[in-house]
Every structure is written in C-alpha cells, then in structure tokens.
Design a protein around this motif. Structure first.
Motif, short mmCIF file in Angstrom:
data_model
loop_
_atom_site.label_atom_id
_atom_site.label_comp_id
_atom_site.label_asym_id
_atom_site.label_seq_id
_atom_site.Cartn_x
_atom_site.Cartn_y
_atom_site.Cartn_z
N ASP A 121 0.84 -1.20 0.00
CA ASP A 121 0.00 0.00 0.00
C ASP A 121 0.88 1.26 0.00
N PRO A 122 1.59 1.49 -1.11
CA PRO A 122 2.51 2.63 -1.16
C PRO A 122 1.82 4.00 -1.06
N ASP A 123 0.54 4.04 -1.36
CA ASP A 123 -0.19 5.31 -1.33
C ASP A 123 -0.99 5.51 -0.04
N SER A 124 -0.73 4.69 0.94
CA SER A 124 -1.45 4.81 2.21
C SER A 124 -1.20 6.18 2.83
N PRO A 125 -2.19 6.72 3.52
CA PRO A 125 -1.97 7.98 4.25
C PRO A 125 -0.86 7.84 5.31
N ASP A 126 -0.61 6.61 5.75
CA ASP A 126 0.43 6.36 6.75
C ASP A 126 1.82 6.23 6.13
N ALA A 127 1.89 6.13 4.80
CA ALA A 127 3.17 5.87 4.12
C ALA A 127 4.26 6.89 4.46
N PRO A 128 3.99 8.20 4.45
CA PRO A 128 5.07 9.14 4.77
C PRO A 128 5.66 8.93 6.16
N ALA A 129 4.81 8.71 7.15
CA ALA A 129 5.31 8.50 8.51
C ALA A 129 6.08 7.19 8.60
N VAL A 130 5.60 6.17 7.90
CA VAL A 130 6.29 4.88 7.90
C VAL A 130 7.66 5.01 7.25
N LYS A 131 7.72 5.71 6.13
CA LYS A 131 9.01 5.91 5.45
C LYS A 131 9.99 6.66 6.35
N GLU A 132 9.49 7.65 7.04
CA GLU A 132 10.35 8.41 7.96
C GLU A 132 10.86 7.51 9.08
N TRP A 133 9.97 6.67 9.63
CA TRP A 133 10.39 5.76 10.71
C TRP A 133 11.45 4.80 10.18
N ILE A 134 11.25 4.26 8.99
CA ILE A 134 12.22 3.34 8.40
C ILE A 134 13.57 4.04 8.24
N GLU A 135 13.54 5.25 7.74
CA GLU A 135 14.78 6.00 7.52
C GLU A 135 15.52 6.21 8.85
N GLN A 136 14.79 6.51 9.89
CA GLN A 136 15.40 6.76 11.20
C GLN A 136 15.89 5.49 11.89
N ASN A 137 15.37 4.34 11.48
CA ASN A 137 15.67 3.10 12.20
C ASN A 137 16.37 2.04 11.38
N LYS A 138 16.68 2.36 10.12
CA LYS A 138 17.35 1.33 9.32
C LYS A 138 18.77 1.14 9.85
N PRO A 139 19.28 -0.07 9.71
CA PRO A 139 20.61 -0.34 10.23
C PRO A 139 21.65 0.54 9.52
N SER A 140 22.57 1.04 10.30
CA SER A 140 23.62 1.86 9.69
C SER A 140 24.62 0.94 9.02
N LYS A 141 25.14 1.40 7.92
CA LYS A 141 26.13 0.60 7.20
C LYS A 141 27.46 0.81 7.92
N SER A 142 27.97 -0.26 8.42
CA SER A 142 29.26 -0.14 9.11
C SER A 142 30.38 -0.32 8.09
N SER A 143 31.40 0.41 8.31
CA SER A 143 32.53 0.31 7.39
C SER A 143 33.29 -0.98 7.70
N SER A 144 33.88 -1.53 6.69
CA SER A 144 34.62 -2.76 6.89
C SER A 144 35.93 -2.45 7.62
N PRO A 145 36.37 -3.33 8.45
CA PRO A 145 37.61 -3.06 9.21
C PRO A 145 38.80 -2.98 8.27
N SER A 146 39.68 -2.08 8.59
CA SER A 146 40.87 -1.92 7.74
C SER A 146 41.89 -3.00 8.10
N GLU A 147 42.64 -3.36 7.12
CA GLU A 147 43.64 -4.43 7.35
C GLU A 147 44.97 -3.84 7.71
#
Length: 147
Positions: A121-147
């Motif tokens: 349901d991409p056009d849901s009235p809740d979609a903007p708030a859900v997208k914002e929550w996802i953006e705030q809570n998605k896992p951060s990409k960790s950098s690979s350890p240097s050798e």
C-alpha cells in the motif's frame, strides 16, 4: 473441538475482567485465555475446509488482544507473524505487526513488516510516517575493518 477452546478463552477473559485490573487473578485468567486461544488455533490449523482460515484469524486476533493487554508485545508480534502468513496481501496486518514489534523492541521485524506494508500500500496515508520511521531506524552501514 476448537470452538469449545474459543469459548473457554472468552470465559477466562470475562472472568478476568471481573477481578481488579493488574491483580494476580486478573493476569492469571488472561494467561489462561491466551492458552485456550492458542489451543483453539492449533486445532483449527489441523482442520481443512471452508471458513477455517477466517476462524483462525478471529482466534488469533482474540489472542493478540489478550497478549497486548498483558503487554506481551513479543508474543503479539509472533502471533501477527501467523496472521500475516494467512493474509500475505493485507497491508493493515503488516502495519499492525510493525507497530507491535516496535513496542517489543524488535526493530528488525518492524522494519521488515513496514517495508512489506509499503510494498502492498505505497499510497497509504500512513506511508510518509512509515518511510520516515524506516529511515530513522534502518541499520547503519558499518565500514569494513581496515587491514
């Protein structure tokens, strides 16, 4: 008979509502109701035929209500896992699952459920708030350890 277990669950909920809220007796009755609803679902799951899916959904929603009242958010999230497996195209079920998972502290499940909700349901009235929550809570990409 699954219906007898459902009725037993309802009786425990009724009896529990007559005890003072948060009392041991109240919680015990609600835990017994949850067990009865779980047993009813197990029996329904073994049955085939018309209407069983809807009966299971009704039982599972009653179970979720009890779990939420008991603040068993992890249990309610797991029950919504079953509900979404029965209704894989129902965006509302995924939205509710994500919302409960947040209360359980289960960000990974919430992310998965909200992403599925947006797919359905991409056009849901809740979609903007859900997208914002996802953006705030998605896992951060960790950098690979240097050798």
């Amino acid at each position: 008979d699954p219906q007898e277990w459902v009725e037993l669950g309802q009786l425990y909920v009724e009896r529990g509502s007559q005890s003072p809220q948060e009392s041991d007796a109240h919680k015990a009755d609600l835990n017994k109701a949850a067990a009865a609803y779980t047993r009813a679902d197990e029996l329904l799951k073994k049955q085939g035929g018309k209407g069983v899916k809807q009966q299971r959904l009704d039982v599972l929603r009653s179970l979720v209500d009890v779990q939420l009242y008991l603040q068993d958010f992890a249990g309610a999230t797991a029950t919504y896992g079953i509900i979404t497996s029965l209704t894989p195209k129902d965006p509302q079920a995924y939205f509710e699952m994500a919302s409960i998972a947040i209360n359980a502290g289960d960000t990974d499940t919430a992310l998965l459920a909200f992403n599925r909700f947006l797919e359905l349901d991409p056009d849901s009235p809740d979609a903007p708030a859900v997208k914002e929550w996802i953006e705030q809570n998605k896992p951060s990409k960790s950098s690979s350890p240097s050798e």
